[in-house]
Every structure is written in C-alpha cells, then in structure tokens.
Design an enzyme around this catalytic site. Structure first.
Site, PDB file in Angstrom:
ATOM      1  N   ALA A 103     -53.090  -9.831  13.103  1.00  0.00           N
ATOM      2  CA  ALA A 103     -51.854  -9.565  13.840  1.00  0.00           C
ATOM      3  C   ALA A 103     -52.051  -9.856  15.319  1.00  0.00           C
ATOM      4  CB  ALA A 103     -51.411  -8.116  13.634  1.00  0.00           C
ATOM      5  N   GLU A 104     -53.186  -9.425  15.892  1.00  0.00           N
ATOM      6  CA  GLU A 104     -53.497  -9.730  17.285  1.00  0.00           C
ATOM      7  C   GLU A 104     -54.986  -9.976  17.483  1.00  0.00           C
ATOM      8  OE1 GLU A 104     -49.556  -7.812  17.612  1.00  0.00           O
ATOM      9  OE2 GLU A 104     -51.402  -6.798  17.019  1.00  0.00           O
ATOM     10  N   THR A 105     -55.270 -10.780  18.485  1.00  0.00           N
ATOM     11  CA  THR A 105     -56.623 -11.045  18.968  1.00  0.00           C
ATOM     12  C   THR A 105     -56.580 -10.888  20.482  1.00  0.00           C
ATOM     13  OG1 THR A 105     -57.094 -12.604  17.174  1.00  0.00           O
ATOM     14  CG2 THR A 105     -58.446 -12.782  19.165  1.00  0.00           C
TER      15      THR A 105
END
Length: 281
Positions: free
Chosen positions: A46-48
């Site tokens: 979903a996020e980095t």
C-alpha cells in the site's frame, strides 16, 4: 548501485503479518523521485517510505511516502512504521518520548509515552457530501440508504468520502467486490459496535488511491474520523477501532486524547519490525 538499509514493518496489529505492511528505505536521500516511485511500485505494498535528512531544524527526519502509483502528502501507517524503523535503526529523537517527522503537510509529532506509538492527528476539514455523490456511491455499492446515518467529506491531506452506517455489522456487510476503481475510490465506512464489545468502532477503506480493492488498516482515515468525532463531541477519552476484519487482519487503531495535545487526537497502534536487511538500489 549503493547498498542501503531496508526495514519492513507491520503496523496497527500486535499480531505480526496481520497488520498493514510498510517498506522503509532508511537512507534514500540520493534517490530521484522516479526511482522512489519505481521501487514503491515494485514492492506492491500500500505504501513505501524513504527516510531523508530533515529540512526543518525542529524535525528529527523527513519522510516521503509513495503508493504504487503516486506520492502522498501524509498517511497514517507509514508515519508510525517509518518512525519505528527510524528508531530501530539506532536513531534518537531530539526531545524525549517525542519523534518529530517532517512530511509534505509539515511536522507531525509521534508520541512515545503510551503503550503504543501514536501520531498527533493533523487538522481535518469536515464538509457535507453532496446528494448526488451520496446517491452515486449508495447505488454503486448496493447500500441501503436507511443504513446511512451520516455522509461527510473529511480532508486531512487525503480526502475521504465517509458513510457512517448504523452499526459495525452494517459496515462489515458491504460488498467490496462491487467497487470499480478508480470511479469509487475514497469510499470509507464507519460504524459503532454494541456497548461492551472489544472494539468501539469498525472502519473500512474501500478502493483507496493505491488501486487495491480495500486497504487493510488506514491510520489517516481513522485520524480524520477521530477528529470529526471530537468536533461533534462524540469522541470518548479512549477508543479502539477495528479495521481489516473482512481481510483476515487484526487491525487495532487506538484513539486517545492527551492533556499534552489539547484539542487534538492521538492515533496509535502496534508496530512490528519483520525484516532488517540491505537493499541494492
């Protein structure tokens, strides 16, 4: 290519792998925006995030947050996961028990004095959702209009189209497979559990901007909801929201008020470090 430190965290669950995963590149200051976006797409999370030296002297570090498709100004689970990765890497905050994170919306404080790390919710703007948008989303998702107690738009960096439903059971009953991305992106759901339940609320984030059908646990959404509840005098001194239930996750997001941050809400959750290694990038 330089060898960099890479830390994988799991956020908002005390059960490792049952929260929301976050990839953290600890020393990413010489990477271009294009390289960051390409790596974030490759992780398929979903996020980095990428940790950088701060530009504000009051901050402990700066973070850039990417979904698989775009950069975000702010996000909740990347804030807590990045903070705990930064601490795990051996860094020490300037002020005891408070980490100050610089991101695109400014400085966000992460409080370390409680049982779990908790970020101070950013300001949230609340507005009514238009009748046309309500009708469109209700029709698209097959929601009975009588189930909808409130329909509002929340803006705390990300923008959330929120339906408050009559109960947590109603929230869990909504069929996420009906969503068409990106037309329905940003549909958030919220409902209360009966008194005496383990959790006070259930939240869902259907069709988030990263392109997934449903986000496992969303700190920024819960922060916006908590701020709205505070503004409407409905927020308990402390509450727990479950999220990810239909995905088999045990997401637990803790809302609490603190005299150290009057008029604001702390949004907390457990963070587990699952991988600490190196990355050739």
């Amino acid at each position: 290519m330089p060898i960099r430190r890479f830390i994988q965290t799991d956020v908002f669950s005390s059960d490792p792998t049952l929260g929301n995963g976050l990839a953290v590149v600890v020393d990413g200051d010489d990477l271009t925006t294009e390289q960051m976006q390409a790596f974030a797409a490759w992780t398929n999370l979903a996020e980095t995030t990428f940790l950088l030296p701060p530009t504000d002297p009051d901050a402990d570090y700066r973070v850039r947050i990417f979904t698989t498709r775009r950069e975000m100004h702010f996000a909740g689970h990347p804030t807590l996961g990045s903070c705990m990765a930064w601490l795990h890497a051996g860094n020490v905050p300037k002020k005891p028990e408070v980490v100050r994170q610089e991101c695109a919306i400014g400085i966000v404080d992460i409080d370390l004095s409680g049982p779990t790390p908790a970020f101070v919710s950013p300001p949230t703007e609340v507005s009514a959702m238009s009748e046309a948008e309500q009708t469109r989303l209700i029709t698209a998702m097959g929601i009975n209009r009588s189930m909808v107690k409130s329909a509002i738009v929340l803006d705390n960096g990300p923008v959330w189209n929120l339906f408050e439903l009559n109960s947590a059971a109603d929230v869990l009953a909504v069929d996420a497979t009906r969503v068409v991305w990106p037309e329905h992106q940003g549909l958030a759901l919220f409902g209360a559990y009966p008194e005496g339940s383990e959790c006070q609320f259930e939240t869902r984030n259907i069709a988030p901007s990263s392109g997934m059908v449903e986000d496992p646990i969303t700190g920024s959404l819960n922060a916006a909801i908590a701020c709205w509840l505070l503004q409407t005098n409905r927020l308990p001194d402390a509450a727990v929201a479950a999220q990810g239930t239909n995905l088999g996750r045990t997401g637990r997001v803790f809302y609490r008020q603190s005299p150290n941050y009057p008029g604001k809400v702390l949004i907390g959750g457990a963070v587990n470090v699952l991988i600490d290694g190196t990355l050739d990038l």
